[in-house]
Structure formats: structure tokens, C-alpha cells
Design an enzyme around this catalytic site. Sequence first.
Site, PDB file in Angstrom:
ATOM      1  N   GLY A   5      -7.936   3.245  -8.309  1.00 49.63           N
ATOM      2  CA  GLY A   5      -7.108   4.345  -8.797  1.00 49.63           C
ATOM      3  C   GLY A   5      -7.237   4.496 -10.309  1.00 49.63           C
ATOM      4  O   GLY A   5      -7.337   3.518 -11.040  1.00 49.63           O
ATOM      5  N   GLU A   6      -7.201   5.747 -10.748  1.00 42.08           N
ATOM      6  CA  GLU A   6      -7.241   6.024 -12.197  1.00 42.08           C
ATOM      7  C   GLU A   6      -5.927   5.671 -12.877  1.00 42.08           C
ATOM      8  O   GLU A   6      -5.852   5.670 -14.099  1.00 42.08           O
ATOM      9  CB  GLU A   6      -7.526   7.503 -12.447  1.00 42.08           C
ATOM     10  N   LYS A   7      -4.879   5.395 -12.091  1.00 42.66           N
ATOM     11  CA  LYS A   7      -3.608   5.034 -12.723  1.00 42.66           C
ATOM     12  C   LYS A   7      -3.799   3.822 -13.626  1.00 42.66           C
ATOM     13  O   LYS A   7      -3.238   3.735 -14.702  1.00 42.66           O
ATOM     14  CB  LYS A   7      -2.527   4.747 -11.674  1.00 42.66           C
ATOM     15  N   SER A  41       3.027   3.502  -7.505  1.00 41.97           N
ATOM     16  CA  SER A  41       2.710   2.129  -7.882  1.00 41.97           C
ATOM     17  C   SER A  41       3.523   1.215  -6.986  1.00 41.97           C
ATOM     18  O   SER A  41       4.677   1.528  -6.652  1.00 41.97           O
ATOM     19  CB  SER A  41       3.124   1.898  -9.341  1.00 41.97           C
ATOM     20  N   LEU A  51       0.815  -1.221   0.000  1.00 39.48           N
ATOM     21  CA  LEU A  51       0.000   0.000   0.000  1.00 39.48           C
ATOM     22  C   LEU A  51       0.845   1.265   0.000  1.00 39.48           C
ATOM     23  O   LEU A  51       1.901   1.339   0.627  1.00 39.48           O
ATOM     24  CB  LEU A  51      -0.938   0.020   1.218  1.00 39.48           C
ATOM     25  N   GLY A 108      -1.497   6.235  -2.999  1.00 44.90           N
ATOM     26  CA  GLY A 108      -2.560   6.054  -3.990  1.00 44.90           C
ATOM     27  C   GLY A 108      -3.702   5.231  -3.408  1.00 44.90           C
ATOM     28  O   GLY A 108      -4.883   5.565  -3.566  1.00 44.90           O
ATOM     29  N   HIS A 109      -3.335   4.156  -2.688  1.00 46.01           N
ATOM     30  CA  HIS A 109      -4.373   3.349  -2.029  1.00 46.01           C
ATOM     31  C   HIS A 109      -5.073   4.158  -0.927  1.00 46.01           C
ATOM     32  O   HIS A 109      -6.283   4.060  -0.749  1.00 46.01           O
ATOM     33  CB  HIS A 109      -3.750   2.086  -1.404  1.00 46.01           C
TER      34      HIS A 109
END
Length: 308
Positions: free
Chosen positions: A143-145, A181, A29, A32-33
Site C-alpha cells: 500500500g502507498e499509505k 490501517s 486485514l 487496503g490489503h
Amino acid sequence: MKVIRDVASLRAELETLGRVGLVPTMGGLHRGHLACIEALRPSGLPRAVSIFVNPLQFGPGEDWQRYPRSTEADLALCEAAGVAFVFVPEAGEFYPPGFQTRVLPGPLASRWEGACRPAHFEGVLTVLARLFGLIRPTLVAFGEKDFQQLRVVQHLAEDLALGCKVLGVETVRDDDGVALSTRNAYLTPSTRPLARRLVEALAAARATFVQGVRAVNAVQNQVDEVLGAQAGGAALHDGHGASSAIERLDYAAIVDPETLEPWPEDRPLRADARCLIAAYVGGARLIDNAALGLGPDLEAFAVTSAHS
Ligand code: PAF
């Protein structure tokens, strides 16, 4: 915060809690998480996180074995974020003996990640269908990643009437612009600057669009120039030797955000057209994306004269 490792305890916990919001993860994690966990807060639902490195979504030769696992640290982050429970099943618990069903994605999954990683989205949809069946979340955040994953999962929820809304959460970036990431753990001080090439390419696409360019080929050229490589081809050198080039570019494409089809050459670009990139850097496969004219500012990450 409860840590739940088996399905029976999960069912018992849900009897007490009722409906929840869920952030499905594979652990490792990062912020982003945490942004996904935070995005569920306004719902007022108890928030749950799942941690499961799903073997079904990794192809032969991919990094399932070495995928970074850091469960103790992950649990501490979840606790601090106010998560009600974390579901951390073992593979044999999650997929019981006799488990055999697979969920097939549709055309949205056929290009890009779907083309580069055969059976990847089938694995993602299968794990999520079971996870959503077990937890029955009202709301889930991604996430939009992983933009294509987000779109494919939105279809899963809608097409199979799974009763949950799928929220997309803006990509979180490090100070150097690299999208957070779990796989960034594979980067080293010498490969990290190369990872920046992805966001530099996105920044170039954004800048070109903002200057008024609406021809997809012109924006694509800017992206290709920054990446210094052609999709599927060998890395091109940028004057600093092979180690300063991206090893392999899987794709760098400008797409329609709904269909994920390549943006047609004869259609003027819109602000929501999306640039999707996947590349190997220092042995790590990284992906990133951004809308051409929407979303957080990328100007700070524009290419510098050092390698322009
Ligand atoms: O994005 C991920 O971490 C995984 O693909 C997911 C959605 C948790 C499914 O295993």
C-alpha cells in the site's frame, strides 16, 4: 485456499504452484490489503498472502504485543478474495534458531519513519528479504499509505536483485477520509474525528497546490495550520480543549518522492511532490501521505468550519 504454517509445507506448495504474486501483511486485514490482492489479479499469477507480526520491526515500548490480531477473519477475507494460499508462520518457524542476519536500509530510510522508529526499516527489510527468499514471488504489492516503506522496499528488491517487481497500490480511505490501517482499531468514537486531521491536512496541501501555489513554505504553512501543532512539539489547542488536539506530531513534511528529502525551498513544487504525515491520535500512531497534484481527489475531506 491452503493455510500454511511451516516452511516445509510452503516449499512443497510452491513446487506445485510455481511463481506467485505476494501481499506481505501483519494481518488485521482491511480493504487496503484487499486492494493489494486485487492489484495482483491482472498478472494471472497464483496469489499468496503472508500474515506475520514481525517482532524485528517493533521498537521497545511499541505495540508488538497489542497489535490487532484477527487471523480467522483474515483467512476468510483471503479465501473470498481468491487467494491460493496464506502463509501464517509462528515467530520460531519464521526465524529459526540461529537466525542472525540483518538487512540494513540506505539513506531513503534515514528520515521520517526511520528517524522516529530506529531499527524499524531494518526489521522490515530483514523480514521481507527472508520472505522473498522463501516464496520467490515475481510480483509483490504494498500500500502507498506506507509510502516510505514502499520506496525502501523497491530499493531492496532492486539493490539485492531479488527478482520481483514491487507494485505500489493507492491508499484506501474510509468514508470520513481516514486512511485504512490496522491501527485504526485503537481509535474510539471520541478520537476518530481527530484522526481525520491527517487527511484534512493533505487536502489543504492539495487545494493550495491546485490553486497555483508553488512555494513549499506556503503549502507547509497550510498543513501545519490544519494539524495545529509543530513537529515534535506539544499539541496546540484549537479552542475545544486538549482532547480535541493531536497529541503529538512526529512530522509533517513535503518531500521529493524519489529521494524523500525535504523539498528545497528554492525549487517550485511539482505535482508529484509528496506530503508525509505521522501523528499520535488517542494513543494510536497514524501515518498518511498524498502527492500534491496527483492521485485520488481529496476535496471531500477538506477542513470543515467546525474547527477551521
Ligand atoms: O506493512 C506491513 O504490514 C509490514 O511492515 C510488512 C511489509 C508486512 C513487513 O512486516
